[in-house]
Scaffold this motif. Sequence first.
Motif, PDB file in Angstrom:
ATOM      1  N   SER A  21     -21.211 -17.524  27.460  1.00  0.00           N
ATOM      2  CA  SER A  21     -21.920 -16.313  27.068  1.00  0.00           C
ATOM      3  C   SER A  21     -22.897 -16.612  25.942  1.00  0.00           C
ATOM      4  N   GLN A  22     -23.865 -15.732  25.754  1.00  0.00           N
ATOM      5  CA  GLN A  22     -24.749 -15.778  24.592  1.00  0.00           C
ATOM      6  C   GLN A  22     -24.290 -14.784  23.531  1.00  0.00           C
ATOM      7  N   GLN A  23     -23.104 -14.210  23.731  1.00  0.00           N
ATOM      8  CA  GLN A  23     -22.557 -13.317  22.714  1.00  0.00           C
ATOM      9  C   GLN A  23     -21.960 -14.152  21.595  1.00  0.00           C
ATOM     10  N   VAL A  24     -22.178 -13.698  20.374  1.00  0.00           N
ATOM     11  CA  VAL A  24     -21.763 -14.443  19.190  1.00  0.00           C
ATOM     12  C   VAL A  24     -20.289 -14.157  18.891  1.00  0.00           C
ATOM     13  N   ALA A  25     -19.484 -15.234  18.937  1.00  0.00           N
ATOM     14  CA  ALA A  25     -18.071 -15.117  18.546  1.00  0.00           C
ATOM     15  C   ALA A  25     -17.994 -15.002  17.025  1.00  0.00           C
ATOM     16  N   MET A  26     -18.767 -15.841  16.317  1.00  0.00           N
ATOM     17  CA  MET A  26     -18.830 -15.772  14.863  1.00  0.00           C
ATOM     18  C   MET A  26     -20.005 -16.597  14.381  1.00  0.00           C
ATOM     19  N   ALA A  27     -20.737 -16.054  13.431  1.00  0.00           N
ATOM     20  CA  ALA A  27     -21.831 -16.772  12.781  1.00  0.00           C
ATOM     21  C   ALA A  27     -21.747 -16.480  11.292  1.00  0.00           C
ATOM     22  N   VAL A  28     -22.192 -17.455  10.512  1.00  0.00           N
ATOM     23  CA  VAL A  28     -22.288 -17.264   9.067  1.00  0.00           C
ATOM     24  C   VAL A  28     -23.736 -17.537   8.683  1.00  0.00           C
ATOM     25  N   LEU A  29     -24.382 -16.536   8.091  1.00  0.00           N
ATOM     26  CA  LEU A  29     -25.760 -16.644   7.642  1.00  0.00           C
ATOM     27  C   LEU A  29     -25.762 -16.746   6.129  1.00  0.00           C
ATOM     28  N   ASN A  30     -26.822 -17.341   5.600  1.00  0.00           N
ATOM     29  CA  ASN A  30     -26.988 -17.428   4.150  1.00  0.00           C
ATOM     30  C   ASN A  30     -28.388 -16.930   3.829  1.00  0.00           C
ATOM     31  N   LEU A  31     -28.459 -15.804   3.134  1.00  0.00           N
ATOM     32  CA  LEU A  31     -29.738 -15.221   2.735  1.00  0.00           C
ATOM     33  C   LEU A  31     -29.819 -15.285   1.217  1.00  0.00           C
ATOM     34  N   MET A  32     -30.478 -16.317   0.719  1.00  0.00           N
ATOM     35  CA  MET A  32     -30.660 -16.508  -0.718  1.00  0.00           C
ATOM     36  C   MET A  32     -29.317 -16.493  -1.475  1.00  0.00           C
ATOM     37  N   GLY A  33     -28.297 -17.115  -0.891  1.00  0.00           N
ATOM     38  CA  GLY A  33     -26.985 -17.184  -1.518  1.00  0.00           C
ATOM     39  C   GLY A  33     -26.032 -16.088  -1.077  1.00  0.00           C
ATOM     40  N   LEU A  34     -26.530 -15.056  -0.398  1.00  0.00           N
ATOM     41  CA  LEU A  34     -25.683 -13.987   0.119  1.00  0.00           C
ATOM     42  C   LEU A  34     -25.155 -14.402   1.489  1.00  0.00           C
ATOM     43  N   LYS A  35     -23.847 -14.549   1.600  1.00  0.00           N
ATOM     44  CA  LYS A  35     -23.230 -14.897   2.885  1.00  0.00           C
ATOM     45  C   LYS A  35     -23.078 -13.629   3.712  1.00  0.00           C
ATOM     46  N   ILE A  36     -23.457 -13.729   4.981  1.00  0.00           N
ATOM     47  CA  ILE A  36     -23.332 -12.611   5.910  1.00  0.00           C
ATOM     48  C   ILE A  36     -22.663 -13.149   7.174  1.00  0.00           C
ATOM     49  N   MET A  37     -21.499 -12.610   7.489  1.00  0.00           N
ATOM     50  CA  MET A  37     -20.826 -12.975   8.734  1.00  0.00           C
ATOM     51  C   MET A  37     -21.300 -12.019   9.819  1.00  0.00           C
ATOM     52  N   VAL A  38     -21.486 -12.559  11.026  1.00  0.00           N
ATOM     53  CA  VAL A  38     -22.029 -11.777  12.138  1.00  0.00           C
ATOM     54  C   VAL A  38     -21.232 -12.090  13.395  1.00  0.00           C
ATOM     55  N   ASN A  39     -20.908 -11.061  14.162  1.00  0.00           N
ATOM     56  CA  ASN A  39     -20.314 -11.305  15.477  1.00  0.00           C
ATOM     57  C   ASN A  39     -20.639 -10.171  16.435  1.00  0.00           C
ATOM     58  N   ASP A  40     -20.347 -10.418  17.699  1.00  0.00           N
ATOM     59  CA  ASP A  40     -20.387  -9.397  18.742  1.00  0.00           C
ATOM     60  C   ASP A  40     -18.948  -9.024  19.037  1.00  0.00           C
ATOM     61  N   SER A  41     -18.638  -7.755  19.006  1.00  0.00           N
ATOM     62  CA  SER A  41     -17.299  -7.306  19.362  1.00  0.00           C
ATOM     63  C   SER A  41     -17.163  -7.330  20.870  1.00  0.00           C
ATOM     64  N   ASN A  42     -16.071  -7.893  21.357  1.00  0.00           N
ATOM     65  CA  ASN A  42     -15.856  -7.845  22.811  1.00  0.00           C
ATOM     66  C   ASN A  42     -15.101  -6.582  23.200  1.00  0.00           C
ATOM     67  N   ILE A  43     -14.821  -5.736  22.213  1.00  0.00           N
ATOM     68  CA  ILE A  43     -14.218  -4.423  22.442  1.00  0.00           C
ATOM     69  C   ILE A  43     -15.306  -3.377  22.186  1.00  0.00           C
ATOM     70  N   GLN A  44     -15.509  -2.491  23.124  1.00  0.00           N
ATOM     71  CA  GLN A  44     -16.507  -1.436  22.943  1.00  0.00           C
ATOM     72  C   GLN A  44     -15.987  -0.387  21.964  1.00  0.00           C
ATOM     73  N   HIS A  45     -16.804  -0.063  20.965  1.00  0.00           N
ATOM     74  CA  HIS A  45     -16.450   0.934  19.974  1.00  0.00           C
ATOM     75  C   HIS A  45     -17.387   2.127  20.098  1.00  0.00           C
TER      76      HIS A  45
END
Length: 125
Positions: A39-63
């Motif tokens: 899949s191209q769905q994100v299980a988990m990603a960690v981004l760094n924006l000028m020292g700010l960590k941002i975790m990103v994912n796609d939920s496989n459960i519909q909310h």
Amino acid sequence: MKNATIFLMFQGQANEAIQQYQQWFPDLTVESLMYMDNSQQVAMAVLNLMGLKIMVNDSNIQHHFTFTPSISIFVECESLNEINHLVAHMLKGGKALMPLDNHGFSERFAWIQDRFGVSWKLTYN
């Protein structure tokens, strides 16, 4: 406590959002990125924006909810050109919750909800 991090849960748009944020913020780095199987769905990603960590994912459960503007990412811009550029790009498919203007507490401030529903507060003093 070991750490505290912003966590953004998308519903199938995480990969697209990461790519968009990389265009808006040239200093943003992707520290890690794992996809769900086949899949191209994100299980988990960690981004760094000028020292700010941002975790990103796609939920496989519909909310039945999405992001709310009551939580936002606050960005201090270095120039008028930078804030004008970011606001113009974020408004493509997004909406201004407070348009770019002098609101008294900042020379230039905007509160934008991007096309993914993530809320950004941008300021330049």
